[in-house]
Motif scaffolding. Structure first.
Motif, PDB file in Angstrom:
ATOM      1  N   UNK A   9     -84.161   8.431 -95.593  1.00 25.34           N
ATOM      2  CA  UNK A   9     -83.102   8.112 -96.555  1.00 25.34           C
ATOM      3  C   UNK A   9     -83.520   6.854 -97.313  1.00 25.34           C
ATOM      4  N   UNK A  10     -83.385   6.900 -98.624  1.00 27.72           N
ATOM      5  CA  UNK A  10     -83.744   5.735 -99.424  1.00 27.72           C
ATOM      6  C   UNK A  10     -82.708   5.506-100.510  1.00 27.72           C
ATOM      7  N   UNK A  11     -82.698   4.289-101.036  1.00 30.10           N
ATOM      8  CA  UNK A  11     -81.860   3.973-102.198  1.00 30.10           C
ATOM      9  C   UNK A  11     -82.675   3.113-103.144  1.00 30.10           C
ATOM     10  N   UNK A  12     -82.292   3.180-104.408  1.00 34.19           N
ATOM     11  CA  UNK A  12     -82.997   2.408-105.423  1.00 34.19           C
ATOM     12  C   UNK A  12     -82.382   2.584-106.793  1.00 34.19           C
ATOM     13  N   UNK A  13     -83.059   2.035-107.786  1.00 36.97           N
ATOM     14  CA  UNK A  13     -82.596   2.061-109.172  1.00 36.97           C
ATOM     15  C   UNK A  13     -83.294   3.196-109.908  1.00 36.97           C
ATOM     16  N   UNK A  14     -82.491   4.141-110.414  1.00 34.19           N
ATOM     17  CA  UNK A  14     -83.029   5.269-111.175  1.00 34.19           C
ATOM     18  C   UNK A  14     -83.095   4.966-112.664  1.00 34.19           C
ATOM     19  N   UNK A  15     -82.271   4.029-113.152  1.00 35.42           N
ATOM     20  CA  UNK A  15     -82.278   3.627-114.567  1.00 35.42           C
ATOM     21  C   UNK A  15     -81.799   2.186-114.645  1.00 35.42           C
ATOM     22  N   UNK A  16     -82.538   1.319-115.352  1.00 31.70           N
ATOM     23  CA  UNK A  16     -82.120  -0.083-115.450  1.00 31.70           C
ATOM     24  C   UNK A  16     -80.886  -0.218-116.344  1.00 31.70           C
ATOM     25  N   UNK A  17     -80.268  -1.404-116.346  1.00 34.68           N
ATOM     26  CA  UNK A  17     -79.155  -1.620-117.264  1.00 34.68           C
ATOM     27  C   UNK A  17     -79.606  -1.370-118.708  1.00 34.68           C
ATOM     28  N   UNK A  18     -78.705  -0.905-119.566  1.00 38.28           N
ATOM     29  CA  UNK A  18     -79.093  -0.667-120.967  1.00 38.28           C
ATOM     30  C   UNK A  18     -79.720  -1.913-121.590  1.00 38.28           C
ATOM     31  N   UNK A  19     -80.768  -1.698-122.382  1.00 39.34           N
ATOM     32  CA  UNK A  19     -81.436  -2.795-123.070  1.00 39.34           C
ATOM     33  C   UNK A  19     -82.424  -3.576-122.233  1.00 39.34           C
ATOM     34  N   UNK A  20     -82.763  -3.080-121.050  1.00 38.92           N
ATOM     35  CA  UNK A  20     -83.704  -3.836-120.207  1.00 38.92           C
ATOM     36  C   UNK A  20     -84.857  -2.957-119.744  1.00 38.92           C
TER      37      UNK A  20
END
Length: 147
Positions: A9-20
């Motif tokens: 099981x893993x977790x993470x960021x699939x898309x950064x905040x808009x504009x970054x």
């Protein structure tokens, strides 16, 4: 016959905040799209390795982080991919987005899958936790980032 081990099981960021650190090709998500997808809309989407091959796992849930990024939690059942994630060979995440460019302008986007990869093309799209333990951290070291 050898029994398969428990899913990783893993977790993470699939898309950064808009504009970054987006791609600028129409597939980047707006703040509203991240909020919408972050309300569990990615639940059940397949997990692939580098956008190819058979399904290796499933997205369990998705949420919007405090800084506006789209985060996921997923599991992987494929033994070779689990090993590559544990060793850090595969430590990035990437959205598989189907984009339909509309005649009147704009883009209709559908998130078909999420891939584990060596490095995502968008900034800061990393696997941060594996089986509940922090494995990666983004640490900016520039003077400007420290402000």
């Amino acid at each position: 016959m050898v029994a398969a081990s428990a899913p990783l099981r893993f977790s993470g960021v699939a898309h950064p905040p808009p504009g970054s650190g987006g791609l600028g090709d129409g597939s980047d998500l707006s703040a509203g799209e991240i909020t919408w997808l972050g309300s569990g809309r990615l639940n059940g989407r397949p997990i692939l390795r580098e956008h190819t091959g058979d399904e290796i796992g499933r997205c369990l849930t998705s949420w919007e982080s405090q800084n506006g990024a789209l985060c996921i939690e997923a599991n992987v059942k494929d033994e070779s991919v689990k090993k590559e994630i544990r060793t850090g060979k595969l430590r990035g995440l990437s959205l598989g987005t189907d984009c339909l460019h509309l005649e009147e302008g704009g883009v209709h986007k559908d998130q078909r899958e999420i891939s584990v990869c060596e490095e995502g093309r968008r900034a800061q799209t990393w696997i941060y936790e594996i089986n509940g333990k922090r494995r990666h951290r983004f640490q900016p070291a520039s003077k400007a980032a420290a402000r």
